[in-house]
Structures are given as C-alpha cells and as structure tokens.
Design a protein around this motif. Structure first.
Motif, PDB file in Angstrom:
ATOM      1  N   TYR A 287      -1.924  52.355   8.118  1.00  0.00           N
ATOM      2  CA  TYR A 287      -1.057  51.275   8.573  1.00  0.00           C
ATOM      3  C   TYR A 287       0.212  51.839   9.177  1.00  0.00           C
ATOM      4  O   TYR A 287       0.571  52.995   8.964  1.00  0.00           O
ATOM      5  CB  TYR A 287      -0.734  50.283   7.448  1.00  0.00           C
TER       6      TYR A 287
ATOM      7  N   LEU B  89      -1.099  46.614  10.391  1.00  0.00           N
ATOM      8  CA  LEU B  89       0.335  46.438  10.616  1.00  0.00           C
ATOM      9  C   LEU B  89       1.024  46.073   9.309  1.00  0.00           C
ATOM     10  O   LEU B  89       0.617  45.129   8.626  1.00  0.00           O
ATOM     11  CB  LEU B  89       0.567  45.351  11.667  1.00  0.00           C
ATOM     12  N   ASP B  90       2.074  46.829   8.987  1.00  0.00           N
ATOM     13  CA  ASP B  90       2.809  46.644   7.744  1.00  0.00           C
ATOM     14  C   ASP B  90       4.078  45.843   8.015  1.00  0.00           C
ATOM     15  O   ASP B  90       4.905  46.229   8.845  1.00  0.00           O
ATOM     16  CB  ASP B  90       3.165  48.010   7.154  1.00  0.00           C
ATOM     17  N   VAL B  91       4.261  44.746   7.297  1.00  0.00           N
ATOM     18  CA  VAL B  91       5.421  43.872   7.502  1.00  0.00           C
ATOM     19  C   VAL B  91       6.533  44.121   6.492  1.00  0.00           C
ATOM     20  O   VAL B  91       7.527  43.386   6.460  1.00  0.00           O
ATOM     21  CB  VAL B  91       4.997  42.386   7.435  1.00  0.00           C
TER      22      VAL B  91
ATOM     23  N   MET C 152       3.161  37.916  12.901  1.00  0.00           N
ATOM     24  CA  MET C 152       1.966  37.232  12.412  1.00  0.00           C
ATOM     25  C   MET C 152       1.370  36.329  13.480  1.00  0.00           C
ATOM     26  O   MET C 152       0.153  36.120  13.538  1.00  0.00           O
ATOM     27  CB  MET C 152       2.306  36.421  11.155  1.00  0.00           C
TER      28      MET C 152
ATOM     29  N   ALA D   8      -0.044  39.270  16.379  1.00  0.00           N
ATOM     30  CA  ALA D   8      -1.054  40.279  16.036  1.00  0.00           C
ATOM     31  C   ALA D   8      -2.438  39.658  15.871  1.00  0.00           C
ATOM     32  O   ALA D   8      -2.580  38.519  15.421  1.00  0.00           O
ATOM     33  CB  ALA D   8      -0.646  41.008  14.763  1.00  0.00           C
TER      34      ALA D   8
ATOM     35  N   THR E 130      -3.196  42.822   8.671  1.00  0.00           N
ATOM     36  CA  THR E 130      -1.786  42.888   8.287  1.00  0.00           C
ATOM     37  C   THR E 130      -1.682  43.036   6.775  1.00  0.00           C
ATOM     38  O   THR E 130      -2.516  42.521   6.019  1.00  0.00           O
ATOM     39  CB  THR E 130      -1.029  41.630   8.730  1.00  0.00           C
TER      40      THR E 130
ATOM     41  N   GLY F  91      -4.814  39.365   4.409  1.00  0.00           N
ATOM     42  CA  GLY F  91      -3.932  40.501   4.151  1.00  0.00           C
ATOM     43  C   GLY F  91      -3.826  40.838   2.688  1.00  0.00           C
ATOM     44  O   GLY F  91      -4.407  40.183   1.815  1.00  0.00           O
TER      45      GLY F  91
END
Length: 268
Positions: free
Chosen positions: A87, A128-130, A142, A145, A149, A179
C-alpha cells in the motif's frame, strides 16, 4: 492462541539501522508478520532509494508499504514500481503537493497530481492508505479511487477525538468498499494520556459492535509510536487477545482481527 499477528504497519525501516533488520525480524517471526512501512517525510528519496532499502531486508520478510508519497509530487512515478508495495499513503500529517494531511489544520483536498499518483498506484496493484489524510482528502480519494483502500494505523474518533482517528462515517465507507482498518497502539490516539491496554480494548470493541469483526486488523505502528506499557512488543499482543476473550470474544473472531482479515485483504 495459535496464530501469527499480521501487522499492517511497523516503522522499523526508518527508526533502526539496517544492521539491525535481520536480527529484529528473525526475533519476531514466531509471533508476527509485519508490513514494513517506509516513512519518507524527512528522507531524501531519489531513484533507487527504495530498492536499496528493501535489499537490506531478508527476503522472507519482504512486505513493504510507503508512508508519505510526497517525493512523487514532482519526481518520476516509476519509483512506485521500484519495490513491491502492498500500500501507499499520499501524505504524512502535513499537506503536500498530493493531498491535505490529517494534522495540517487546512481544508486542502486531493490535487490533480495526487490523482495521477493514485492511478499509478492502482496500475501497479497497490492499495491506497488513507491513514494520514485529512477529512476532505479522505472523502475525495474514496470518490476518485477504483482500487483497494485501507487505513493502516489509526484509532476511532467516537471513542477519543483526534485528527488521526477515523470517524464512524469514514469507517462505514471503508467497510462498504471492502477495505480494512488497522488498530494502532499510539497513546495519543487512544486517550491523549499514557494509554493502558483497557483503552485499546475499548477502541476495538467500539469498532466490532458497530461494524463487526471482518474489517478490523492490527496496525501497531511499533517502532514509531508510544504504546501502553502492556503492549510494547509482539508477544504482549497475545495479552490483548486474552483481554478480548474475557470480554466474550470467541477465538475465531480474535483470529480474524489479529491475523486472517489482513491476510485476506492482500490476497484478493
């Protein structure tokens, strides 16, 4: 309890000397399989840097992530393909040329360059790291993408309010998209004071009561956080499992949180 902790976030690569990597990783392999995050905020990341760092890690432990892709604001996007990343996070706590950071205090959102980096990450199959995004950047990512996630390491705003903690609205959106959320042991996210293991239990139980056991994992932030004294290393995490068992959690759900949820997320 017979499982190996699948940890979404360990900061050893940027807090240890490379000569220590093998000794540390071999010392924990009985207990844990951590994702090794490269925290780049204060590093001079040039072409070849990530590969050089990864080459110092014994191959059997090569599970990497990128914390703060700021260097891609102007640098070559091909750097995302230098090493296999599970990620990538666009920011650390501050704003950069990609997105707004969680602790910057601004309302900056996702930039056009940030969108380009998202597409490049998705092209490589990188989640993808939030974790370090501010609220606006989170929701814009969000919306934009298409790929996987996660939030690699955080606690929960409904239990203790902090800019790095997720709200229930954010958690719900992550869960609905398939996620996963990594529960961290950072005291300032848990309670604002020196946290205790009971504070970790309280955050975990909030998540489970609202969202179930299938989207929660461990994202310890070991080697990069100030944890409760009772949760200072991987063997001590089994004490956390015991506390959950006392609260009525069965072993299959505990195993999901500590091992299989993270394994399943990255296996898909």
């Amino acid at each position: 309890m017979n499982f190996v902790i699948s940890d979404l976030h360990n900061d050893m690569l940027t807090t240890m000397d490379s000569s220590e990597y093998a000794r540390y990783l071999h010392g924990i392999k009985e207990y844990a399989a951590p994702v090794l995050a490269v925290w780049t905020t204060r590093l001079d990341v040039k072409r070849g840097f990530l590969k050089k760092l990864a080459d110092a890690v014994p191959k059997e432990f090569a599970r990497f992530a990128l914390e703060d892709a700021h260097f891609l604001g102007e640098g070559p996007l091909e750097q995302l393909g230098e090493i296999p990343l599970l990620y990538v996070g666009l920011t650390w706590n501050d704003d950069n040329t990609l997105a707004g950071g969680a602790k910057s205090g601004t309302q900056m959102g996702l930039t056009e360059r940030g969108k380009t980096v998202i597409r490049e990450a998705e092209r490589h199959g990188i989640a993808l790291d939030v974790a370090h995004l501010n609220r606006r950047s989170f929701f814009e990512l969000m919306d934009y993408a298409h790929g996987k996630t996660l939030c690699s390491h955080c606690c929960f705003d409904a239990v203790y309010s902090h800019p790095r903690n997720l709200t229930d609205e954010q958690i719900e959106l992550l869960v609905l998209r398939g996620g996963i959320v990594g529960m961290t042991f950072e005291s300032s996210f848990l309670t604002g004071l020196k946290a205790k293991i009971s504070d970790v239990v309280r955050h975990i139980d909030h998540f489970v009561q609202k969202f179930g056991c299938d989207s929660l994992a461990i994202g310890s932030d070991f080697n990069g956080c100030a944890p409760p004294d009772e949760l200072c290393d991987y063997p001590s995490i089994f004490g956390l499992a015991y506390e959950l068992e006392k609260l009525g959690y069965d072993q299959s759900d505990i195993r999901k949180i500590f091992e299989t949820n993270a394994q399943n997320f990255f296996a898909v």
